[in-house]
Design a protein around this motif. Structure first.
Motif, PDB file in Angstrom:
ATOM      1  N   GLN A 137       0.407  -1.142  -0.051  1.00 49.91           N
ATOM      2  CA  GLN A 137       0.022  -0.293  -0.383  1.00 49.91           C
ATOM      3  C   GLN A 137       1.328   1.317   0.117  1.00 49.91           C
ATOM      4  OE1 GLN A 137      -2.297   0.207   3.201  1.00 49.91           O
ATOM      5  NE2 GLN A 137      -0.641   0.346   4.814  1.00 49.91           N
ATOM      6  N   GLY A 138       2.098   1.156   0.005  1.00 44.54           N
ATOM      7  CA  GLY A 138       3.026   2.606   0.306  1.00 44.54           C
ATOM      8  C   GLY A 138       3.514   2.199   1.477  1.00 44.54           C
ATOM      9  N   ILE A 139       4.680   3.080   1.185  1.00 43.79           N
ATOM     10  CA  ILE A 139       5.125   3.194   2.888  1.00 43.79           C
ATOM     11  C   ILE A 139       6.102   4.580   2.925  1.00 43.79           C
ATOM     12  CG2 ILE A 139       7.303   2.874   4.185  1.00 43.79           C
ATOM     13  CD1 ILE A 139       6.980  -0.063   3.450  1.00 43.79           C
ATOM     14  N   THR A 140       5.212   5.794   3.448  1.00 42.38           N
ATOM     15  CA  THR A 140       6.239   7.080   3.341  1.00 42.38           C
ATOM     16  C   THR A 140       7.279   7.633   3.750  1.00 42.38           C
ATOM     17  OG1 THR A 140       3.770   7.764   4.532  1.00 42.38           O
ATOM     18  CG2 THR A 140       5.882   9.312   4.364  1.00 42.38           C
ATOM     19  N   LEU A 212      -4.456  -2.477  -6.987  1.00 39.86           N
ATOM     20  CA  LEU A 212      -4.544  -2.064  -8.697  1.00 39.86           C
ATOM     21  C   LEU A 212      -5.203  -0.908  -8.309  1.00 39.86           C
ATOM     22  CD1 LEU A 212      -6.890  -4.375 -11.379  1.00 39.86           C
ATOM     23  CD2 LEU A 212      -3.514  -3.390 -11.070  1.00 39.86           C
ATOM     24  N   ARG A 213      -5.744  -0.246  -7.173  1.00 34.37           N
ATOM     25  CA  ARG A 213      -6.299   1.404  -6.530  1.00 34.37           C
ATOM     26  C   ARG A 213      -5.281   1.667  -5.745  1.00 34.37           C
ATOM     27  NH1 ARG A 213     -11.675   1.793  -7.531  1.00 34.37           N
ATOM     28  NH2 ARG A 213     -11.598   3.305  -5.320  1.00 34.37           N
ATOM     29  N   LEU A 214      -3.981   0.554  -5.914  1.00 36.29           N
ATOM     30  CA  LEU A 214      -2.794   1.948  -5.110  1.00 36.29           C
ATOM     31  C   LEU A 214      -2.505   2.618  -5.304  1.00 36.29           C
ATOM     32  CD1 LEU A 214      -2.155  -1.594  -2.449  1.00 36.29           C
ATOM     33  CD2 LEU A 214      -3.486   0.054  -1.947  1.00 36.29           C
ATOM     34  N   GLU A 215      -1.340   2.157  -5.770  1.00 36.39           N
ATOM     35  CA  GLU A 215      -0.602   2.793  -7.150  1.00 36.39           C
ATOM     36  C   GLU A 215      -0.769   3.132  -8.382  1.00 36.39           C
ATOM     37  OE1 GLU A 215       1.924   4.601  -5.638  1.00 36.39           O
ATOM     38  OE2 GLU A 215       1.574   3.502  -3.568  1.00 36.39           O
ATOM     39  N   THR A 216      -0.687   4.514  -9.036  1.00 43.35           N
ATOM     40  CA  THR A 216      -0.850   4.198 -10.494  1.00 43.35           C
ATOM     41  C   THR A 216      -0.081   3.307 -10.793  1.00 43.35           C
ATOM     42  OG1 THR A 216      -0.947   6.577 -10.157  1.00 43.35           O
ATOM     43  CG2 THR A 216      -0.805   5.584 -11.795  1.00 43.35           C
ATOM     44  N   GLN A 217       1.368   3.273 -10.831  1.00 48.70           N
ATOM     45  CA  GLN A 217       2.332   1.923 -11.641  1.00 48.70           C
ATOM     46  C   GLN A 217       1.475   1.019 -11.487  1.00 48.70           C
ATOM     47  OE1 GLN A 217       6.617   2.355  -9.342  1.00 48.70           O
ATOM     48  NE2 GLN A 217       5.746   0.118  -8.570  1.00 48.70           N
ATOM     49  N   TYR A 218       0.790  -0.317 -10.005  1.00 48.25           N
ATOM     50  CA  TYR A 218       0.268  -1.045 -10.615  1.00 48.25           C
ATOM     51  C   TYR A 218      -0.640  -1.255 -11.469  1.00 48.25           C
ATOM     52  CZ  TYR A 218       2.314  -1.612  -5.377  1.00 48.25           C
ATOM     53  OH  TYR A 218       3.026  -1.377  -4.640  1.00 48.25           O
ATOM     54  N   PHE A 219      -1.804  -0.026 -11.525  1.00 49.45           N
ATOM     55  CA  PHE A 219      -2.461   0.001 -12.993  1.00 49.45           C
ATOM     56  C   PHE A 219      -1.999  -0.304 -14.079  1.00 49.45           C
ATOM     57  CE2 PHE A 219      -5.718   1.567 -15.499  1.00 49.45           C
ATOM     58  CZ  PHE A 219      -7.106   1.229 -15.367  1.00 49.45           C
ATOM     59  N   SER A 275       3.822  -6.101 -10.699  1.00 50.06           N
ATOM     60  CA  SER A 275       3.482  -5.726  -9.680  1.00 50.06           C
ATOM     61  C   SER A 275       4.836  -4.555  -9.122  1.00 50.06           C
ATOM     62  CB  SER A 275       2.830  -5.415  -8.775  1.00 50.06           C
ATOM     63  OG  SER A 275       1.580  -5.897  -8.635  1.00 50.06           O
ATOM     64  N   ILE A 276       6.002  -4.737  -8.640  1.00 47.02           N
ATOM     65  CA  ILE A 276       6.854  -3.716  -7.830  1.00 47.02           C
ATOM     66  C   ILE A 276       7.525  -3.984  -8.418  1.00 47.02           C
ATOM     67  CG2 ILE A 276       5.360  -4.348  -5.258  1.00 47.02           C
ATOM     68  CD1 ILE A 276       7.662  -5.780  -4.606  1.00 47.02           C
ATOM     69  N   TRP A 277       8.551  -5.098  -9.172  1.00 46.54           N
ATOM     70  CA  TRP A 277      10.371  -4.568  -9.933  1.00 46.54           C
ATOM     71  C   TRP A 277      10.183  -3.514 -10.956  1.00 46.54           C
ATOM     72  CZ3 TRP A 277      13.959  -7.332  -9.244  1.00 46.54           C
ATOM     73  CH2 TRP A 277      15.722  -7.438 -10.612  1.00 46.54           C
ATOM     74  N   VAL A 281      11.487  -1.503  -2.138  1.00 50.45           N
ATOM     75  CA  VAL A 281      10.095  -0.588  -1.455  1.00 50.45           C
ATOM     76  C   VAL A 281       9.061  -0.180  -2.703  1.00 50.45           C
ATOM     77  CG1 VAL A 281       9.739   1.294   0.033  1.00 50.45           C
ATOM     78  CG2 VAL A 281      11.994   0.397   0.016  1.00 50.45           C
ATOM     79  N   PRO A 282       7.940  -0.503  -2.980  1.00 51.49           N
ATOM     80  CA  PRO A 282       6.757  -0.180  -3.745  1.00 51.49           C
ATOM     81  C   PRO A 282       7.050   0.852  -4.376  1.00 51.49           C
ATOM     82  CG  PRO A 282       6.310  -2.371  -2.824  1.00 51.49           C
ATOM     83  CD  PRO A 282       7.995  -1.936  -2.250  1.00 51.49           C
ATOM     84  N   ALA A 283       7.290   1.316  -5.081  1.00 53.43           N
ATOM     85  CA  ALA A 283       7.448   3.105  -5.665  1.00 53.43           C
ATOM     86  C   ALA A 283       8.115   4.040  -5.137  1.00 53.43           C
ATOM     87  CB  ALA A 283       5.169   3.042  -5.863  1.00 53.43           C
TER      88      ALA A 283
END
Length: 332
Positions: A137-140, A212-219, A275-277, A281-283
């Protein structure tokens, strides 16, 4: 381009996959434990994992240790963000391990240790799922450090992934017992495997749509053209594997359902990679941004090239020695 950083990312990814494959089913047995009859069925379930359960967690140590050594920036960001679920996971694993040993050595309090075994398994699994969801979901991140709050890991999505992993590990546990046991316990676990398979498919679908709704890059990575032509093969392969899984259950195979269930997990990990490659740390941070110096990676690679084959060899040997069905007194 393949370089040392990519090689180390693959090594850590392999360690994570090995951990899910090898520790997932024994955590799953702990999750299902309250549903087995007290006495012979519970003892048989325990005996099925007794020779291998502690060695399975070697891969968790390797994965976390490799992250610290090869990607120190990622470790410094991820660990503070996930302190709470990681501590819960470790306490669950410790509590579960103590319960595993003491239920045999303290029969007067076996009912308590059985509950402790289940509690530790559920807590460890749920914490792992929450950690995965929190990472997705993303880490700040600000600069080169974690900038979020203590409770950032807690969200509806992370709780959803926690429940999903509970269902998935329980499925692996049921399939393992179908392979390793006989009689009434085997029939019971076949029933559980059929139900849990449906539950896992539902969780995969819901979590995938939510991701798909968490990050634009996933979508974009999943649904943008022409990439969607390749990524669409993952859900199609999932449907094929699901068909083969239920077919093997219907034909009353012993080992096949377990391996098809592992294939479902493998496809989930492929989806995670899509999704993450190449982020660690995703995105937020790529593997190259988080990597240790080349000399450090090369030095560690020498050790890994020796230790990984050794670990694989003794793991394969232990599973070979304890192959076959297991009874209340052990393997036969």
């Amino acid at each position: 381009m393949i370089d040392l950083t990519v090689i180390w990312a693959c090594i850590i990814g392999f360690a994570i996959i090995a951990y899910v494959v090898m520790d997932g089913f024994d955590l799953g047995i702990g999750i299902l434990f309250p549903f087995f009859k007290v006495g012979q069925d519970r003892d048989t379930a325990m005996n099925s994992i007794a020779p291998v359960w502690d060695g399975n967690e070697t891969w968790l140590v390797m994965g976390v240790g490799g992250l610290f050594a090869a990607f120190p920036l990622a470790y410094a960001i991820i660990l503070p963000a996930l302190y709470a679920p990681m501590i819960a996971m470790l306490l669950g694993l410790v509590f579960r391990g103590v319960a595993f040993e003491f239920r045999w050595r303290d029969p007067a309090h076996r009912a308590f240790w059985d509950k402790a075994f289940t509690t530790g398994s559920v807590v460890a699994t749920f914490a792992q799922g929450i950690a995965l969801g929190a990472l997705l979901q993303g880490i700040t991140v600000e600069g080169r450090s974690y900038a979020g709050g203590w409770w950032e890991w807690l969200s509806p999505f992370s709780l959803l992934t926690g429940v999903g992993l509970l269902v998935g590990y329980a499925l692996l546990g049921a399939c393992w017992l179908n392979w390793k046991t006989e009689g009434g316990l085997q029939r019971q676990t076949v029933t559980y495997a059929g139900r849990l398979g449906i539950g896992l498919l539902i969780m995969i679908g819901v979590i995938s749509l939510a991701t798909l709704r968490l990050e634009t890059q996933y979508f974009q990575r999943w649904l943008s053209f022409p990439g969607v032509v390749a990524t669409a093969q993952v859900p199609l392969a999932t449907l094929v594997v699901t068909f083969l899984f239920y077919r093997s259950l219907r034909l009353k195979r012993d080992a096949q359902p377990f391996f098809w269930a592992l294939a479902l997990f493998g496809l989930c990990l492929v989806g995670l990679g899509v999704s993450i490659w190449p982020d660690v740390v995703p995105a937020r941070v790529t593997i190259w941004e988080a990597a240790a110096p080349v000399r450090s990676q090369l030095f560690m690679l020498v050790g890994a090239s020796i230790m990984v084959p050794v670990i694989l060899a003794y793991t394969a040997w232990s599973y070979w020695v304890f192959r076959g069905k297991v009874g209340i007194e052990g393997y036969h």
